[in-house]
Design an enzyme around this catalytic site. Structure first.
Site, PDB file in Angstrom:
ATOM      1  N   ARG A  11       0.828  -1.208   0.000  1.00 12.92           N
ATOM      2  CA  ARG A  11       0.000   0.000   0.000  1.00 12.92           C
ATOM      3  C   ARG A  11       0.867   1.265   0.000  1.00 12.92           C
ATOM      4  O   ARG A  11       0.631   2.187  -0.751  1.00 12.92           O
ATOM      5  CB  ARG A  11      -0.929  -0.026   1.208  1.00 12.92           C
ATOM      6  CG  ARG A  11      -2.099   0.904   1.060  1.00 12.92           C
ATOM      7  CD  ARG A  11      -3.106   0.678   2.128  1.00 12.92           C
ATOM      8  NE  ARG A  11      -2.432   0.425   3.414  1.00 12.92           N
ATOM      9  CZ  ARG A  11      -3.048   0.339   4.568  1.00 12.92           C
ATOM     10  NH1 ARG A  11      -4.356   0.475   4.618  1.00 12.92           N
ATOM     11  NH2 ARG A  11      -2.399   0.091   5.680  1.00 12.92           N
ATOM     12  N   SER A  12       1.892   1.293   0.882  1.00 13.54           N
ATOM     13  CA  SER A  12       2.790   2.464   0.824  1.00 13.54           C
ATOM     14  C   SER A  12       3.989   2.096  -0.055  1.00 13.54           C
ATOM     15  O   SER A  12       4.742   1.182   0.283  1.00 13.54           O
ATOM     16  CB  SER A  12       3.230   2.892   2.226  1.00 13.54           C
ATOM     17  OG  SER A  12       3.552   1.764   2.979  1.00 13.54           O
TER      18      SER A  12
ATOM     19  N   ALA B 260      -4.377  -9.883  10.078  1.00 15.98           N
ATOM     20  CA  ALA B 260      -5.700 -10.504  10.027  1.00 15.98           C
ATOM     21  C   ALA B 260      -6.769  -9.492  10.440  1.00 15.98           C
ATOM     22  O   ALA B 260      -6.528  -8.629  11.272  1.00 15.98           O
ATOM     23  CB  ALA B 260      -5.730 -11.716  10.949  1.00 15.98           C
TER      24      ALA B 260
ATOM     25  N   ASN C 100      -2.514 -15.044   9.555  1.00 14.94           N
ATOM     26  CA  ASN C 100      -3.112 -15.898  10.592  1.00 14.94           C
ATOM     27  C   ASN C 100      -4.598 -15.571  10.729  1.00 14.94           C
ATOM     28  O   ASN C 100      -5.063 -15.112  11.767  1.00 14.94           O
ATOM     29  CB  ASN C 100      -2.423 -15.641  11.936  1.00 14.94           C
ATOM     30  CG  ASN C 100      -1.362 -16.681  12.234  1.00 14.94           C
ATOM     31  OD1 ASN C 100      -1.424 -17.805  11.727  1.00 14.94           O
ATOM     32  ND2 ASN C 100      -0.402 -16.315  13.060  1.00 14.94           N
TER      33      ASN C 100
ATOM     34  N   SER D 141       3.623 -21.265   8.777  1.00 14.19           N
ATOM     35  CA  SER D 141       4.312 -21.232  10.066  1.00 14.19           C
ATOM     36  C   SER D 141       5.813 -21.246   9.881  1.00 14.19           C
ATOM     37  O   SER D 141       6.327 -21.841   8.943  1.00 14.19           O
ATOM     38  CB  SER D 141       3.904 -22.424  10.924  1.00 14.19           C
ATOM     39  OG  SER D 141       4.684 -22.417  12.108  1.00 14.19           O
TER      40      SER D 141
ATOM     41  N   LYS E 281      -3.793 -24.498  11.015  1.00 16.22           N
ATOM     42  CA  LYS E 281      -2.754 -23.571  11.502  1.00 16.22           C
ATOM     43  C   LYS E 281      -3.107 -23.075  12.901  1.00 16.22           C
ATOM     44  O   LYS E 281      -2.250 -22.933  13.775  1.00 16.22           O
ATOM     45  CB  LYS E 281      -2.600 -22.388  10.534  1.00 16.22           C
ATOM     46  CG  LYS E 281      -1.655 -21.286  11.026  1.00 16.22           C
ATOM     47  CD  LYS E 281      -0.270 -21.831  11.299  1.00 16.22           C
ATOM     48  CE  LYS E 281       0.814 -20.791  11.530  1.00 16.22           C
ATOM     49  NZ  LYS E 281       0.635 -19.834  12.579  1.00 16.22           N
TER      50      LYS E 281
ATOM     51  N   HIS F 252      -2.239 -25.752  15.240  1.00 18.36           N
ATOM     52  CA  HIS F 252      -0.765 -25.731  15.344  1.00 18.36           C
ATOM     53  C   HIS F 252      -0.360 -24.714  16.412  1.00 18.36           C
ATOM     54  O   HIS F 252       0.484 -24.986  17.264  1.00 18.36           O
ATOM     55  CB  HIS F 252      -0.148 -25.365  13.983  1.00 18.36           C
ATOM     56  CG  HIS F 252       1.288 -24.942  14.056  1.00 18.36           C
ATOM     57  ND1 HIS F 252       1.683 -23.707  14.529  1.00 18.36           N
ATOM     58  CD2 HIS F 252       2.435 -25.595  13.746  1.00 18.36           C
ATOM     59  CE1 HIS F 252       3.006 -23.617  14.509  1.00 18.36           C
ATOM     60  NE2 HIS F 252       3.482 -24.754  14.027  1.00 18.36           N
ATOM     61  N   ASN F 253      -0.950 -23.532  16.357  1.00 19.44           N
ATOM     62  CA  ASN F 253      -0.589 -22.492  17.318  1.00 19.44           C
ATOM     63  C   ASN F 253      -1.012 -22.847  18.736  1.00 19.44           C
ATOM     64  O   ASN F 253      -0.297 -22.553  19.688  1.00 19.44           O
ATOM     65  CB  ASN F 253      -1.191 -21.148  16.899  1.00 19.44           C
ATOM     66  CG  ASN F 253      -0.395 -20.494  15.779  1.00 19.44           C
ATOM     67  OD1 ASN F 253       0.263 -21.175  15.000  1.00 19.44           O
ATOM     68  ND2 ASN F 253      -0.461 -19.184  15.684  1.00 19.44           N
TER      69      ASN F 253
ATOM     70  N   GLU G 248       1.506 -25.063  19.888  1.00 23.52           N
ATOM     71  CA  GLU G 248       2.713 -24.235  20.119  1.00 23.52           C
ATOM     72  C   GLU G 248       2.653 -23.605  21.520  1.00 23.52           C
ATOM     73  O   GLU G 248       3.619 -23.651  22.282  1.00 23.52           O
ATOM     74  CB  GLU G 248       2.765 -23.161  19.026  1.00 23.52           C
ATOM     75  CG  GLU G 248       3.807 -22.080  19.187  1.00 23.52           C
ATOM     76  CD  GLU G 248       3.664 -21.002  18.072  1.00 23.52           C
ATOM     77  OE1 GLU G 248       3.716 -21.360  16.884  1.00 23.52           O
ATOM     78  OE2 GLU G 248       3.496 -19.816  18.413  1.00 23.52           O
ATOM     79  N   TYR G 249       1.494 -23.051  21.870  1.00 27.36           N
ATOM     80  CA  TYR G 249       1.327 -22.452  23.207  1.00 27.36           C
ATOM     81  C   TYR G 249       1.592 -23.505  24.290  1.00 27.36           C
ATOM     82  O   TYR G 249       2.247 -23.239  25.286  1.00 27.36           O
ATOM     83  CB  TYR G 249      -0.103 -21.925  23.393  1.00 27.36           C
ATOM     84  CG  TYR G 249      -0.393 -20.536  22.881  1.00 27.36           C
ATOM     85  CD1 TYR G 249      -0.133 -20.173  21.574  1.00 27.36           C
ATOM     86  CD2 TYR G 249      -0.965 -19.585  23.723  1.00 27.36           C
ATOM     87  CE1 TYR G 249      -0.443 -18.899  21.105  1.00 27.36           C
ATOM     88  CE2 TYR G 249      -1.276 -18.304  23.269  1.00 27.36           C
ATOM     89  CZ  TYR G 249      -1.015 -17.970  21.955  1.00 27.36           C
ATOM     90  OH  TYR G 249      -1.324 -16.709  21.508  1.00 27.36           O
TER      91      TYR G 249
HETATM   92  C1  6PG Z   1       4.145 -19.562  13.542  1.00 23.62           C
HETATM   93  C2  6PG Z   1       3.665 -18.814  14.766  1.00 23.62           C
HETATM   94  C3  6PG Z   1       3.116 -17.488  14.443  1.00 23.62           C
HETATM   95  C4  6PG Z   1       2.479 -16.801  15.635  1.00 23.62           C
HETATM   96  C5  6PG Z   1       3.462 -16.211  16.539  1.00 23.62           C
HETATM   97  C6  6PG Z   1       2.889 -15.282  17.599  1.00 23.62           C
HETATM   98  O1  6PG Z   1       3.653 -20.651  13.365  1.00 23.62           O
HETATM   99  O2  6PG Z   1       5.014 -19.050  12.839  1.00 23.62           O
HETATM  100  O3  6PG Z   1       2.653 -19.580  15.358  1.00 23.62           O
HETATM  101  O4  6PG Z   1       2.180 -17.637  13.434  1.00 23.62           O
HETATM  102  O5  6PG Z   1       1.663 -15.799  15.215  1.00 23.62           O
HETATM  103  O6  6PG Z   1       4.218 -17.209  17.119  1.00 23.62           O
HETATM  104  O7  6PG Z   1       1.996 -15.895  18.426  1.00 23.62           O
HETATM  105  P1  6PG Z   1       1.608 -15.230  19.826  1.00 23.62           P
HETATM  106  O8  6PG Z   1       1.951 -13.780  19.753  1.00 23.62           O
HETATM  107  O9  6PG Z   1       0.176 -15.455  19.996  1.00 23.62           O
HETATM  108  O10 6PG Z   1       2.460 -15.930  20.832  1.00 23.62           O
END
Ligand code: 6PG
Length: 471
Positions: free
Chosen positions: A25-26, A67, A93, A119, A173, A176-177, A180-181
């Site tokens: 955009r910019s 997003a 995301n 990811s 995905k 997946h997150n 990840e948490y």
């Molecule tokens: C990935 C991560 C990524 C995610 C960040 C931040 O798969 O590359 O999951 O997509 O957005 O890790 O996540 P948080 O800020 O919620 O910890």
């Protein structure tokens, strides 16, 4: 053309046969990218019209914007100019519910819309991410080879697969997150116990994680944990970990995983506790208020330092197996609810490299689903069943020692309780059913005969057979 977008564009441009058009955009950002990376041979545009005109047909555009509303705006700009058969890919995301809606709207015009999970963070985008596309099989015919050209490679296979239609890619995905948490929280608890109970320094704990980064626990997250713990703060000379404020942030995908698990009725306590652990950490007023009234904390239980570290390793592995089992349960339930055919083994395969949860361990999940695609839970698979059973005594020692010592272990504790809930022959859910029937005539089933029953609690307490309650 923020970091994720420009790194993906550079990755695409670096692969044989790809010519990449870029637009932001910019225009300053686009100019900067082009000037800094002449080797990429970008075809840059400063207007959407020029950008669209620069694309070969069928046109394929990958959107990398934050997003939300911004994504809708960019989709409209492209959809207004694209023709049937062209492809719009959302690599952000996005919430999969939005992706389902957008796919429906865009596909009505004959243009393909492919919500795609990507990811691997900034480095993954540049060097090879794990990619989770949804959308139609038709769009994947064109898009698949493009994505395969930039994806990470695990054991000779690119880490991309067509996950399923419409929002399936963003759904996977999201899970997946969530995993990840959970993985990050469990590692953080292991660190906390090593610090508080075995009294090791961050540098010593870094060495423990380096040792753990082989065999079953070998993973990117364990590897970077050792790096973070080794880091020394230049300003104070303190371990880096000790100067970082202990309040964890979150952008929402973990919470979405839990919200959707609740909607789908899938117990993902291990993942939920990881999300809540970040919320608790970010409540400084409540933490301070309780710390002001709690004047004495339990004494830390004495342990044999080396064998307790081994126990923590076993507890970490068992809890991690539970978190992944819960994540895959959610994928199975989501697939059923939204009409996707998701190949669980293929998902585990594309998570073996490129993504944040990449790990050796995912090969075991691939094998588990190869051996039995209709596993009721990963915990039933013979390899995982015995891995958890082998670590079970250690897991219990860790949870009980943590409780006695006052070290919070929401992840380890929730995972163990989940495991015990599944493994226990009779649950107190029978009592909950009795209570529900007592106050609301919600009815119950019996163990010894079919049918639905209600006890006349406020009458003579005889039992009657009845219809299941609907209120
Ligand atoms: C990935 C991560 C990524 C995610 C960040 C931040 O798969 O590359 O999951 O997509 O957005 O890790 O996540 P948080 O800020 O919620 O910890």
């Amino acid at each position: 053309m923020a970091v994720m977008g420009s790194n993906l564009a550079r990755n695409l441009a670096s692969r044989e046969g790809n010519t990449v058009a870029v637009y932001n955009r910019s225009p300053e950002r686009t100019r900067k990218l082009v000037a800094e990376h002449p080797e990429a041979g970008f075809v840059a545009s400063e207007s959407v019209d020029d950008f669209v005109a620069s694309l070969a047909k069928p046109r394929t555009a990958i959107i990398m914007v934050q997003a939300g509303a911004g994504t809708d705006a960019v989709i409209s700009e492209l959809a207004e100019r694209f023709e049937p058969g062209d492809i719009i890919v959302d690599g952000g995301n996005a919430n999969f519910h939005d992706t389902i809606r957008r796919e429906k709207d865009v596909s009505a015009t004959g243009i393909h819309f492919v919500g795609t999970g990507i990811s691997g963070g900034e480095e993954g985008a540049l060097k090879g991410p794990s990619i989770m596309p949804g959308g139609t099989a038709k769009a994947y015919e064109t898009l698949g080879p493009i994505l395969a050209s930039i994806a990470a490679v695990a054991e000779g296979e690119p880490c991309v697969t067509h996950i399923g239609t419409d929002g399936a890619g963003h759904f996977v995905k999201m899970v997946h997150n969530g995993i990840e948490y959970a993985d990050m929280q469990l590692i953080a608890e292991a660190y906390d116990l090593l610090r508080a109970v075995t009294k090791r320094t961050p540098a010593e704990i870094a060495s423990v994680f380096e040792t753990w980064n082989s065999g079953d626990l070998e993973s990117y997250l364990i590897e970077i944990t050792a790096e973070v713990l080794k880091q020394v703060d230049a300003e104070t000379g303190q371990p880096f970990i000790d100067v970082v404020l202990d309040q964890a942030g979150a952008k929402g995908t973990g919470a979405w995983t839990v919200q959707n698990a609740l909607d789908l009725g899938v117990p993902v306590g291990g993942i939920a506790e990881a999300v809540f652990a970040r919320s608790v950490s970010s409540k400084p007023e409540q933490r301070a208020a309780v710390q002001a009234v709690v004047t004495s904390r339990p004494a830390v239980v004495e342990v044999d330092v080396d064998s307790f570290a081994d126990d923590i390793r076993a507890a970490l592995y068992a809890s991690k197996v539970v978190a992944y089992a819960q994540g895959f349960d959610e994928i199975i339930a989501g697939a059923k609810e939204f009409g996707w055919e998701i190949d669980k083994g293929a998902v585990a395969k594309i998570w073996r490299a490129g993504c944040i949860i990449r790990a050796q361990f995912l090969n075991r999940i691939v094998e588990a689903y190869e051996n039995n695609p209709s596993l009721a839970t990963l915990l039933e698979d013979p390899y995982f069943a015995s891995a958890v059973a082998d670590g079970e005594a250690a897991w219990r020692r860790v949870v009980s020692t943590a409780a006695l010592s006052g070290v919070p272990i929401p992840g380890f504790g929730a995972a163990l309780s989940y495991y015990d809930s599944l493994a226990t022959k009779r649950l107190p859910a029978a009592l909950v059913q009795g209570q529900r029937d007592f106050f609301g005539a919600h009815t119950y089933k019996r163990v010894d005969k079919p049918g639905t029953f209600h006890t006349l609690w406020s009458g003579d307490r005889t039992e009657v057979e009845t219809e299941p309650s609907t209120h």
